[in-house]
Scaffold this active site. Structure first.
Site, short mmCIF file in Angstrom:
data_model
loop_
_atom_site.label_atom_id
_atom_site.label_comp_id
_atom_site.label_asym_id
_atom_site.label_seq_id
_atom_site.Cartn_x
_atom_site.Cartn_y
_atom_site.Cartn_z
N CYS A 29 -53.67 -39.66 44.20
CA CYS A 29 -54.73 -40.34 44.92
C CYS A 29 -56.04 -40.30 43.88
O CYS A 29 -55.93 -39.12 43.24
CB CYS A 29 -55.04 -40.47 46.26
SG CYS A 29 -55.87 -39.11 46.53
N GLU A 86 -59.46 -31.18 56.72
CA GLU A 86 -60.42 -32.41 56.68
C GLU A 86 -61.13 -32.43 57.83
O GLU A 86 -62.48 -32.71 58.06
CB GLU A 86 -59.78 -33.63 56.14
CG GLU A 86 -60.76 -34.69 56.21
CD GLU A 86 -60.14 -36.07 56.00
OE1 GLU A 86 -59.19 -36.24 54.98
OE2 GLU A 86 -60.63 -37.40 56.39
#
Ligand code: SF4
Length: 662
Positions: free
Chosen positions: A12, A123
């Site tokens: 990505c 995260e």
């Protein structure tokens, strides 16, 4: 045959950016990333080769090295710590994650913030750091349902969360607050890859998902595709198995956000080869007319028609009989044909080669066993149910078992106690639980200890619930030490201390019990919190001191063997459990300098009892008094044996003297 590639797959934007920043940093000097830069071992290995180390904490960073923050981002405390130590930072936090961090910091000032995602994911942990204590994680709808009511709530998502999960939880949150602020922080890259994978898997007979097994977005792709068709997650092209493509017309291919293009291309190339091979074989099949479908990797049935000392021939309704070489008979090395098949048996085999130099297809029974075993093993791994297998070989660090595929039982997982010799288990059936099963890597690790330890724990609890002090129980001697013996009471070992073995002094526990002996013992004490049970053997016998007062009266004489010598005297054993002391001053009818001048261990002596105090477990003897008694008796006897002396008058005495003079 066709391969359909997902149009959105692989690296990505955020990961690509992080890799490029890291590569650039490595050119400017030493650099290290806080945790693996991405969840893809092949890429991490490549970056390590470029000089980028992986560290777990800032403290591990080499002086002067640059610190790379990966795309998952970190909490503010990490930045503060780096600034405090003057560490040069390369901040590769993905801009989408940075946005979520900013929103978290802002929203949590005036609302309770709900972060929807995996609470163990770096995260999410970073975002929580930005939000502070006015936040919490919700992973599932059930967790959301358990939330209490808040006047104001804000919600955001881990960037890789499936949108459907987020929307479902948002819907639930509406009933837990008067005011809900929704921040849609789901990254497009993730949803695009998920949508694309879902679309391809709708059309494909089989999906291949390429990516790290620890990558959450890759695992989510696997789960999305798995709902539509059979799906395999692989990390590299080597893991592709021809057998997967047996009945496949359309194979789909997608990849996680941390998978580089070069790995995807390798997988695509290998898939093309497999499918091309299959196409060729199918063309041959058409040409061959009525012959069954046969290609490399095919699973077929056949009948054993011939056996030699190292090969088995199988009729698989093909042009010629197939041959199973000895090494392909089973997972156990050196298995002989007659150990696994007999003439006429109908068996399943996998085709390894369509023809050997003699024109026979080469077959594998081992691979067929493996395919059948996998499903069973995958289920057993999930349910943790017990399975049984025979230990077939000792290898470095453990045992091999045959479960259709080879399983490894580490030496430390065979039983709760240490195992010195693994050979004793070869040929034995082990009771096993799968502790690791990786189909792709053909890794199967099992434990018997897990089952035995669990059972031992249950037996222990049961035993502790039923026994009490004073109970008399049966047990088996399992182990001897200098200080006693451990007795197995049925799952729990109790200690029979050497001092509780007998009333007499025991210098070696093996004088009383031996390993394997069945014994009856009394429970002296039980401490469940420490798992300790103390046992006694002598407590079940009559105490010899109870009768000592009448058996050994003062003044009587005893014969006994010298069993110990001390500076102050010698100990003799009157009977099992009763020792008596002859003090040095009582050893002889003279002054004695050292005890062993008079007696030695093993001598049998005779002595007089001069003191008997059973309540103090004390009996004193004297040889000196016995000698004196004997001397007195002898003197008395001499006296009694002297000739009789006649009485005479003085006149008779004078007359007798005159007669003697004449
Ligand atoms: S998946 Fe999205 S949020 Fe995560 S690194 Fe890639 S681009 Fe950034």
């Amino acid at each position: 045959m066709e391969i359909i590639r997902a149009d959105k797959a692989g690296f990505c934007f955020g990961v690509k950016r992080a890799i490029e920043m890291a590569a650039k940093a490595s050119k400017n000097g030493d650099a290290a990333s806080l945790g693996p830069l991405i969840h893809n071992q092949q890429v991490v290995d490549y970056l390590t080769g470029q000089g980028i180390q992986v560290i777990d904490s800032i403290e591990e960073l080499q002086p002067g090295a640059q610190l790379i923050i990966r795309s998952h981002g970190i909490a503010p405390a990490g930045y503060e710590s780096a600034a405090h130590k003057n560490i040069p930072l390369i901040d590769a936090t993905c801009p989408f994650v940075q946005k979520a961090q900013r929103l978290a910091a802002e929203a949590s000032k005036s609302n309770m913030l709900i972060v929807v995602g995996d609470r163990n994911h770096p995260e999410v942990q970073g975002i929580l750091g930005w939000a502070g204590s006015h936040s919490r994680v919700v992973e599932t709808l059930e967790e959301a349902q358990r939330l209490s009511f808040f006047s104001k709530l804000a919600v955001l998502a881990q960037t890789t969360l499936p949108r459907s999960t987020f929307l479902e939880i948002v819907e639930e949150l509406k009933s837990h607050t008067e005011q809900l602020i929704i921040y849609d922080t789901i990254c497009n890259a993730t949803s695009e890859r998920q949508d694309s994978a879902a679309e391809v898997s709708e059309r494909a007979d089989l999906m291949i998902v390429v990516g790290g097994r620890h990558s959450s977005n890759t695992r989510k792709l696997e789960s999305i595709c798995g709902k539509k068709c059979p799906t395999h997650l692989i990390e590299t092209a080597d893991e592709l198995q021809q057998i997967w493509f047996a009945d496949v017309r359309k194979a789909g291919l997608t990849a996680g956000a941390s998978t580089p293009d070069w790995i995807i291309e390798e997988v695509y190339k290998r898939m093309s080869e497999i499918l091309e091979n299959k196409d060729n074989e199918e063309t041959m099949e058409n040409f061959e007319g009525s012959l069954p479908e046969l290609y490399r990797g095919a699973l077929v049935k056949g009948t054993v028609v011939k056996m030699t000392h190292d090969e088995v021939y199988v009729d698989i309704s093909w042009k010629s009989e197939g041959v199973i070489p000895q090494g392909e008979l089973s997972a156990v090395r050196g298995t002989r044909p007659e150990e696994v098949v007999k003439l006429g048996d109908e068996i399943e085999v996998v085709v390894l080669r369509l023809e050997n130099e003699d024109g026979h297809p080469v077959l594998s029974k081992r691979r067929a066993n493996e395919i059948k075993a996998r499903e069973v093993l995958a289920k057993a791994a999930e349910t943790k149910e017990e399975i049984q297998a025979v230990a077939v070989e000792v290898v470095k660090g453990g045992l091999l078992v045959d479960l259709g595929m080879r399983g490894f039982v580490p030496a430390s997982q065979i039983q709760p106690d240490f195992v010195a010799d693994l050979n004793q288990f070869v040929g034995q059936t082990l009771r096993l639980r799968i502790i690791e099963f990786d189909e792709g890597k053909k890794k199967l690790v099992l434990s018997q200890k897990a089952i035995l330890a669990e059972e031992r724990e249950q037996e222990k609890e049961k035993l502790f619930a039923t026994i009490k002090e004073g109970d008399v129980v049966q047990g088996v001697v399992r182990r001897l030490t200098d200080f006693g013996a451990f007795i197995d009471l049925g799952g729990v070992d109790g200690l029979l201390h050497v001092s509780d073995m007998a009333f007499s002094r025991v210098s070696n526990p093996s004088d009383i019990v031996n390993i394997g002996d069945e014994v009856e013992v009394q429970i002296i004490s039980v401490d469940q919190s420490k798992g300790r049970i103390s046992l006694g053997l002598k407590q079940l016998k009559t105490n010899p001191w109870d009768q000592a007062g009448t058996k050994y009266p003062v003044g009587s004489t005893v014969q006994a063997k010298v069993v110990r010598i001390a500076v102050f005297g010698a100990f003799v054993q009157l009977e099992d459990g009763i020792d008596a002391l002859i003090h040095i001053s009582q050893l002889a009818d003279r002054r004695v300098g050292k005890v062993d001048e008079v007696v030695k261990i093993g001598d049998v002596i005779e002595a007089k009892i001069i003191e008997c105090k059973p309540e103090e477990k004390r009996i004193s003897l004297s040889i000196r008094e016995l000698i004196a008694d004997k001397q007195n008796a002898d003197a008395q006897e001499d006296l009694e044996n002297q000739p009789e002396i006649k009485e005479v008058t003085i006149g008779e005495a004078v007359l007798s003297a005159d007669e003697n003079e004449q």
